[in-house]
Scaffold this active site. Sequence first.
Site, PDB file in Angstrom:
ATOM      1  N   GLY A  10       0.702  -1.264  -0.040  1.00  0.00           N
ATOM      2  CA  GLY A  10       0.027  -0.014   0.103  1.00  0.00           C
ATOM      3  C   GLY A  10       0.712   1.262  -0.119  1.00  0.00           C
ATOM      4  O   GLY A  10       1.969   1.157  -0.087  1.00  0.00           O
ATOM      5  N   ASN A  11       0.348   2.381   0.095  1.00  0.00           N
ATOM      6  CA  ASN A  11       0.875   3.529   0.072  1.00  0.00           C
ATOM      7  C   ASN A  11       1.616   3.950   1.305  1.00  0.00           C
ATOM      8  O   ASN A  11       2.636   4.724   1.294  1.00  0.00           O
ATOM      9  CB  ASN A  11      -0.171   4.648  -0.202  1.00  0.00           C
ATOM     10  CG  ASN A  11      -0.668   4.702  -1.601  1.00  0.00           C
ATOM     11  OD1 ASN A  11      -0.028   4.905  -2.711  1.00  0.00           O
ATOM     12  ND2 ASN A  11      -1.966   4.571  -1.642  1.00  0.00           N
ATOM     13  N   ASP A 111      -6.026  -3.523  -3.936  1.00  0.00           N
ATOM     14  CA  ASP A 111      -6.639  -3.989  -2.489  1.00  0.00           C
ATOM     15  C   ASP A 111      -8.167  -3.771  -2.456  1.00  0.00           C
ATOM     16  O   ASP A 111      -8.748  -4.491  -1.875  1.00  0.00           O
ATOM     17  CB  ASP A 111      -6.053  -2.633  -1.586  1.00  0.00           C
ATOM     18  CG  ASP A 111      -6.206  -1.354  -1.977  1.00  0.00           C
ATOM     19  OD1 ASP A 111      -6.663  -1.133  -3.217  1.00  0.00           O
ATOM     20  OD2 ASP A 111      -6.235  -0.461  -1.334  1.00  0.00           O
ATOM     21  N   ARG A 112      -8.668  -2.946  -3.534  1.00  0.00           N
ATOM     22  CA  ARG A 112     -10.051  -2.912  -3.541  1.00  0.00           C
ATOM     23  C   ARG A 112     -10.679  -4.131  -4.177  1.00  0.00           C
ATOM     24  O   ARG A 112     -11.732  -4.690  -3.782  1.00  0.00           O
ATOM     25  CB  ARG A 112     -10.612  -1.470  -4.271  1.00  0.00           C
ATOM     26  CG  ARG A 112     -10.159  -0.448  -3.732  1.00  0.00           C
ATOM     27  CD  ARG A 112     -10.471   0.813  -4.353  1.00  0.00           C
ATOM     28  NE  ARG A 112     -11.678   1.059  -4.487  1.00  0.00           N
ATOM     29  CZ  ARG A 112     -12.366   2.010  -5.370  1.00  0.00           C
ATOM     30  NH1 ARG A 112     -11.695   2.696  -5.936  1.00  0.00           N
ATOM     31  NH2 ARG A 112     -13.807   2.072  -5.211  1.00  0.00           N
ATOM     32  N   THR A 134      -5.260   5.429   4.070  1.00  0.00           N
ATOM     33  CA  THR A 134      -4.683   6.589   3.643  1.00  0.00           C
ATOM     34  C   THR A 134      -5.867   7.364   2.881  1.00  0.00           C
ATOM     35  O   THR A 134      -6.038   8.597   3.296  1.00  0.00           O
ATOM     36  CB  THR A 134      -3.574   6.217   2.454  1.00  0.00           C
ATOM     37  OG1 THR A 134      -2.638   5.440   3.200  1.00  0.00           O
ATOM     38  CG2 THR A 134      -3.085   7.484   1.989  1.00  0.00           C
TER      39      THR A 134
END
Length: 256
Positions: A10-11, A111-112, A134
């Site tokens: 992820g970010n 991720d979605r 985030t």
Amino acid sequence: MKRWIVVDAGNTEVVVAAFHEEELAGRFAFATPANITADELALKCKQLAAEAGILGPVNGVLVGSVVPQLDAALREGLRRAFAAEVAFVGEAHVRTGLRIRYRQPKELGADRVANAVAAKALVGAPAVVVDCGTATTFDIVDEGGDYAGGLILPGPHMALEALAARTAKLPKAPLARPQTLIGHDTIESIQAGVFWGHVAAIEGIAERLRAQLRAARFVLTGGLVPVFADALDIEARLEPALTLIGLRLLAERRFP
């Protein structure tokens, strides 16, 4: 016994988890690097995996990444660390079991996709996933079991950073649940506004979605969900590891 490594890149952080069949056997995480070589990533993952007790033979490694500049290092570094084939969500041979009704399906974050796959498996369809991280995202699986679309809004940390960056006198406040609705100094006022504003946004969107999808079951997840879960007045299943569960389901299909 089937074993898979799944990676949620992820970010903010990279989470690496091992599943033995359906059991989450162990995990570790590290801050998402601005840049890293495959050699550096392989060494880091080997060391952290050994500490977490999750080194050993695996059927495959499945990565969900929203950080494309790291994908090459992830692919090669993870292959070296776990001595297994590495696949990414979004590749043609990673079957989701979802009909994705996005205008541009490739724009949909891994991720979605994983969240929608997991929600459909855990609570059925229709389903709504609320992921607080985030960004805060809503992902909708419709009555037919298709990915119907979603909503994206800035996460609370973004709001706190924007207030500090775009104003002359407002300081950077830490994210926290305020003791009262009304703040009694500037920091408390910022915290109250960001916290309760985010709660109101989530509840308001959830109410509108429930009016449209009356039978939908809601699932809450994300790194910041512990901050907000108790304050939210919505009926929902709390599943902090939802993304990892979705990645495990995808890994099972890719590496049977």
